[in-house]
Design an enzyme around this catalytic site. Structure first.
Site, short mmCIF file in Angstrom:
data_model
loop_
_atom_site.label_atom_id
_atom_site.label_comp_id
_atom_site.label_asym_id
_atom_site.label_seq_id
_atom_site.Cartn_x
_atom_site.Cartn_y
_atom_site.Cartn_z
CB SER A 146 47.49 -0.33 17.19
OG SER A 146 48.19 -0.26 18.34
CG HIS B 193 45.02 -3.36 19.82
ND1 HIS B 193 44.76 -4.76 20.14
CD2 HIS B 193 46.42 -3.59 19.91
CE1 HIS B 193 45.68 -5.51 20.19
NE2 HIS B 193 46.98 -4.88 20.27
CG ASP C 47 49.61 -2.65 21.17
OD1 ASP C 47 49.46 -3.85 21.17
OD2 ASP C 47 49.64 -2.01 20.34
CG MET D 160 54.38 -3.35 25.15
SD MET D 160 55.50 -2.97 23.57
CE MET D 160 54.32 -3.03 22.24
CG HIS E 259 48.07 -7.09 22.91
ND1 HIS E 259 48.79 -6.94 21.84
CD2 HIS E 259 48.47 -8.32 23.32
CE1 HIS E 259 49.63 -8.05 21.59
NE2 HIS E 259 49.51 -8.88 22.34
CG MET F 296 52.41 -7.74 24.05
SD MET F 296 52.66 -6.60 22.64
CE MET F 296 51.48 -5.22 23.07
CG MET G 29 51.20 -11.60 18.89
SD MET G 29 50.84 -9.75 19.01
CE MET G 29 52.14 -8.79 18.07
N GLY H 93 56.39 -6.16 20.56
CA GLY H 93 57.20 -5.24 21.27
C GLY H 93 57.24 -3.91 20.46
CG PHE H 94 59.57 -2.41 18.73
CD1 PHE H 94 59.72 -1.15 19.34
CD2 PHE H 94 60.12 -3.65 19.13
CE1 PHE H 94 60.67 -1.31 20.57
CE2 PHE H 94 61.12 -3.76 20.28
CZ PHE H 94 61.43 -2.41 20.93
N GLY I 299 54.98 -1.04 13.33
CA GLY I 299 55.69 -0.66 12.31
C GLY I 299 56.42 -1.96 11.75
CG ASP J 216 48.43 -6.65 17.38
OD1 ASP J 216 48.54 -5.82 16.65
OD2 ASP J 216 48.52 -7.03 18.51
N GLY J 217 49.62 -6.75 13.91
CA GLY J 217 51.06 -6.52 13.39
C GLY J 217 51.19 -6.56 12.23
N GLY J 218 51.57 -5.22 11.52
CA GLY J 218 51.76 -5.31 9.88
C GLY J 218 50.69 -5.25 9.29
CB SER K 192 52.49 2.30 11.28
OG SER K 192 52.62 0.83 11.43
C1 DX5 Z 1 53.01 -5.01 18.68
C2 DX5 Z 1 51.66 -4.56 18.94
C3 DX5 Z 1 50.77 -4.10 17.81
C4 DX5 Z 1 51.18 -2.87 17.22
C5 DX5 Z 1 50.58 -2.92 15.62
O1 DX5 Z 1 53.67 -5.58 19.66
O2 DX5 Z 1 50.84 -5.60 19.59
O3 DX5 Z 1 49.08 -3.84 18.34
O4 DX5 Z 1 50.68 -1.77 17.65
O5 DX5 Z 1 51.30 -1.93 15.17
P1 DX5 Z 1 51.53 -1.82 13.38
O6 DX5 Z 1 50.13 -1.90 12.88
O7 DX5 Z 1 52.31 -0.59 13.26
O8 DX5 Z 1 52.30 -3.13 12.96
ZN ZN Z 2 48.81 -5.34 20.16
#
Ligand code: DX5
Ligand code: ZN
Length: 234
Positions: free
Chosen positions: A11, A36, A38, A40, A69, A71, A140, A145-146, A148, A190-192, A213
């Protein structure tokens, strides 16, 4: 499960935007399957990130698959511009529009893949209806939104449910799947995502892994991507 259906998409949100070309190259050199992106709008999610110019700039530096992606509210209005900017797949959120089917159709009419994204709290029961319309389900595993944020383990049941629904239907919906009949409809997480959470998601049925991250934050990107790939292989 054959290894080549498993994809890793770094990402770009976690990259250093001041050195975007280098960050793209880093992913390419490490053997990423795509990038990827993102997007927003500060409304659907409480953050602003990047738009079509960044996507086009990334496209100028790579031939990697670009997984956009969105959002944002009103995703329909942005399809053409992201297609022109080089997107290969546009994912948008079920929660962001009333025009889900029109948006999927329009993405397909632009000759790229369509993915439907679901927030962690959105009921799994809403997913099966779309399985024969989209090219992937983006699950998700954090609130959007963020980058990390920690992986939400409660989404694992939703992944298993969706995986079972895909298996049960035995569908080959997208043109890509027609070309590759053994390729099941992808479930993207997607996420963490890191080696530990990716393995759990894979066991539940995920096939594509977005990681920000854990890759861009690692001291050695290439090594981190390799560790992630090893964690999801059979
Ligand atoms: C969150 C994004 C993710 C994000 C993942 O809203 O859609 O794609 O970049 O980042 P990590 O891998 O750090 O959770
Ligand atoms: Zn994403």
């Amino acid at each position: 499960m054959s290894k080549d259906i498993l994809k890793i998409y770094p990402s770009i949100l976690a990259a250093d935007f001041a050195y975007i070309a280098d960050e793209v190259k880093k992913a390419e050199d490490a053997g990423a399957d795509g990038l990827h992106i993102d997007v927003m709008d500060g409304l659907f999610v409480p953050n602003l990130t990047m738009g079509t110019r960044m996507c086009a700039a990334i496209r100028r530096h790579t031939s990697l698959f670009l997984d956009v992606h969105l959002m944002i509210y009103n995703p329909f209005d942005w399809i053409e511009r992201f297609v022109e900017a080089g997107a290969n797949r546009i994912n948008f959120h079920l929660e962001a529009t009333e025009d889900v089917e029109e948006t999927i159709d329009y993405i397909h009419r632009c000759n790229i893949e369509a993915g439907l994204a679901f927030n962690p709290e959105t009921s799994a029961s809403l997913i099966p209806k779309y399985l024969d319309q989209v090219d992937c389900i983006l699950m998700m595993t954090v609130p959007p939104g963020f980058g990390g944020q920690p992986f939400d383990h409660e989404v694992l049941d939703k992944i298993s449910f969706t995986h079972a629904a895909i298996q049960k239907r035995g569908i080959m919906v997208s043109s890509k799947e027609m070309d590759q009949p053994d390729r099941p409809l992808p479930i993207v997480v997607d996420g963490g995502i890191d080696p530990v959470t990716a393995k759990l998601a894979k066991e539940a049925g995920a096939t594509e892994f977005v990681a920000g991250s854990s890759l861009y934050g690692a001291p050695n990107f290439k090594q981190a991507l390799q560790v992630l790939r090893n964690a999801i292989k059979d």
